[in-house]
Design an enzyme around this catalytic site. Structure first.
Site, PDB file in Angstrom:
ATOM      1  N   LYS A  46      73.616  57.552  55.139  1.00 45.75           N
ATOM      2  CA  LYS A  46      73.183  58.921  55.338  1.00 45.75           C
ATOM      3  C   LYS A  46      71.865  59.185  54.626  1.00 45.75           C
ATOM      4  O   LYS A  46      71.225  60.203  54.826  1.00 45.75           O
ATOM      5  CB  LYS A  46      74.247  59.872  54.762  1.00 45.75           C
ATOM      6  N   GLY A  47      71.470  58.230  53.781  1.00 45.96           N
ATOM      7  CA  GLY A  47      70.343  58.464  52.884  1.00 45.96           C
ATOM      8  C   GLY A  47      69.016  58.757  53.559  1.00 45.96           C
ATOM      9  O   GLY A  47      68.180  59.464  53.009  1.00 45.96           O
ATOM     10  N   GLU A 104      64.684  53.653  56.353  1.00 50.28           N
ATOM     11  CA  GLU A 104      65.677  53.563  55.274  1.00 50.28           C
ATOM     12  C   GLU A 104      65.177  54.383  54.079  1.00 50.28           C
ATOM     13  O   GLU A 104      63.964  54.549  53.895  1.00 50.28           O
ATOM     14  CB  GLU A 104      65.856  52.073  54.937  1.00 50.28           C
ATOM     15  N   ASP A 105      66.094  54.899  53.282  1.00 50.63           N
ATOM     16  CA  ASP A 105      65.694  55.707  52.124  1.00 50.63           C
ATOM     17  C   ASP A 105      65.056  54.850  51.033  1.00 50.63           C
ATOM     18  O   ASP A 105      63.987  55.151  50.528  1.00 50.63           O
ATOM     19  CB  ASP A 105      66.886  56.497  51.557  1.00 50.63           C
ATOM     20  N   LYS A 136      61.939  49.359  45.243  1.00 50.37           N
ATOM     21  CA  LYS A 136      62.061  48.905  43.845  1.00 50.37           C
ATOM     22  C   LYS A 136      61.754  47.421  43.831  1.00 50.37           C
ATOM     23  O   LYS A 136      62.653  46.594  44.019  1.00 50.37           O
ATOM     24  CB  LYS A 136      63.505  49.091  43.367  1.00 50.37           C
ATOM     25  N   PHE A 157      67.794  54.435  38.626  1.00 46.01           N
ATOM     26  CA  PHE A 157      68.627  55.013  39.681  1.00 46.01           C
ATOM     27  C   PHE A 157      68.139  56.423  39.979  1.00 46.01           C
ATOM     28  O   PHE A 157      68.018  57.259  39.094  1.00 46.01           O
ATOM     29  CB  PHE A 157      70.106  55.029  39.283  1.00 46.01           C
ATOM     30  N   VAL A 158      67.834  56.675  41.245  1.00 46.65           N
ATOM     31  CA  VAL A 158      67.280  57.970  41.629  1.00 46.65           C
ATOM     32  C   VAL A 158      68.181  58.681  42.640  1.00 46.65           C
ATOM     33  O   VAL A 158      68.913  58.032  43.394  1.00 46.65           O
ATOM     34  CB  VAL A 158      65.851  57.821  42.199  1.00 46.65           C
TER      35      VAL A 158
HETATM   36  P1  5GP Z   1      69.672  47.008  48.994  1.00 49.21           P
HETATM   37  O1  5GP Z   1      70.451  46.358  50.094  1.00 49.21           O
HETATM   38  O2  5GP Z   1      68.185  47.083  49.284  1.00 49.21           O
HETATM   39  O3  5GP Z   1      69.944  46.375  47.654  1.00 49.21           O
HETATM   40  O4  5GP Z   1      70.258  48.446  48.810  1.00 49.21           O
HETATM   41  C1  5GP Z   1      69.873  49.522  49.536  1.00 49.21           C
HETATM   42  C2  5GP Z   1      70.861  50.649  49.349  1.00 49.21           C
HETATM   43  O5  5GP Z   1      71.320  50.764  47.980  1.00 49.21           O
HETATM   44  C3  5GP Z   1      70.167  51.964  49.651  1.00 49.21           C
HETATM   45  O6  5GP Z   1      70.228  52.272  51.013  1.00 49.21           O
HETATM   46  C4  5GP Z   1      70.946  52.922  48.781  1.00 49.21           C
HETATM   47  O7  5GP Z   1      72.097  53.348  49.468  1.00 49.21           O
HETATM   48  C5  5GP Z   1      71.391  52.105  47.575  1.00 49.21           C
HETATM   49  N1  5GP Z   1      70.492  52.322  46.411  1.00 49.21           N
HETATM   50  C6  5GP Z   1      69.712  51.407  45.818  1.00 49.21           C
HETATM   51  N2  5GP Z   1      69.031  51.939  44.776  1.00 49.21           N
HETATM   52  C7  5GP Z   1      69.387  53.244  44.735  1.00 49.21           C
HETATM   53  C8  5GP Z   1      68.992  54.340  43.896  1.00 49.21           C
HETATM   54  O8  5GP Z   1      68.178  54.252  42.964  1.00 49.21           O
HETATM   55  N3  5GP Z   1      69.572  55.533  44.185  1.00 49.21           N
HETATM   56  C9  5GP Z   1      70.477  55.709  45.193  1.00 49.21           C
HETATM   57  N4  5GP Z   1      70.960  56.935  45.365  1.00 49.21           N
HETATM   58  N5  5GP Z   1      70.856  54.705  45.997  1.00 49.21           N
HETATM   59  C10 5GP Z   1      70.308  53.478  45.780  1.00 49.21           C
END
Ligand code: 5GP
Length: 181
Positions: A46-47, A104-105, A136, A157-158
């Site tokens: 949902k992000g 993607e967020d 990140k 973490f945001v």
């Molecule tokens: P990845 O597969 O790139 O490791 O993770 C992506 C997902 O992790 C994002 O779509 C999100 O849901 C979650 N995520 C990663 N870092 C953060 C953060 O700092 N804040 C939040 N709210 N979600 C995060």
């Protein structure tokens, strides 16, 4: 992130003004590259909902923008390193021969986006690009797969602007860092 912990908002990392300004720049780049053609924006629920809503409204009128959504299950720690991500809601649109932007967020390790990119590429789109609001780089585990990036941020973490902690704070207009209470 400790799922059992109690967190509170600490400070703003990105203001709504800065976010809005950057989204206008991203939209201008996308409009310049795709103006006149059909473009399917595919948001990851949902992000990405709030980011994608603002992004498509900032595009030039000449872009024939369509919207669709997908959802993935979040992996546990055990499978994070293997990149095991499961699609739990597929998109409705057939993307074969179409231009697609995956929205993607945040990209953390990049495993989610990488899985989705491979899955959608297998469907034969004409082009498939990726667009994230936040990256990140410190935690990245995949090769460079980003075409459009809003901001590069440190490993904190945001929440806010679509991003949640345990379902909370998606509605905040700014992006915040949280801290343990
Ligand atoms: P990845 O597969 O790139 O490791 O993770 C992506 C997902 O992790 C994002 O779509 C999100 O849901 C979650 N995520 C990663 N870092 C953060 C953060 O700092 N804040 C939040 N709210 N979600 C995060």
């Amino acid at each position: 992130m400790d799922e059992t912990g109690d967190y509170e908002l600490d400070h703003i990392m990105l203001t709504r003004g800065a976010i809005s300004e950057r989204i206008s720049e991203l939209a201008a780049s996308i409009s310049g590259e795709y103006g006149g053609g059909e473009l399917i924006f595919t948001g990851v629920l949902k992000g990405a909902v709030i980011f994608m809503s603002d992004l498509v409204r900032s595009l030039d009128r000449s872009v024939d923008a369509r919207m669709d959504f997908i959802a993935v299950s979040s992996y546990g720690n055990a499978s994070a390193s293997s990149g095991a991500v499961k699609m739990i809601k597929d998109m409705d649109t057939c993307i074969e021969g179409k231009n697609v932007i995956l929205v993607e967020d945040i990209m953390d390790t990049g495993l989610t986006l990488s899985y989705l990119k491979d899955t959608l590429t297998a469907r034969g789109p004409e082009t498939l690009r990726t667009c994230v609001l936040l990256e990140k780089p410190d935690r990245k585990k995949v090769d460079s797969i980003l075409d459009y990036r809003g901001f590069t941020i440190p490993d904190e973490f945001v929440v806010g602007y679509g991003l949640d902690y345990a379902g909370k704070w998606r509605n905040l207009p700014d992006i915040w860092c949280v801290t343990k209470r």
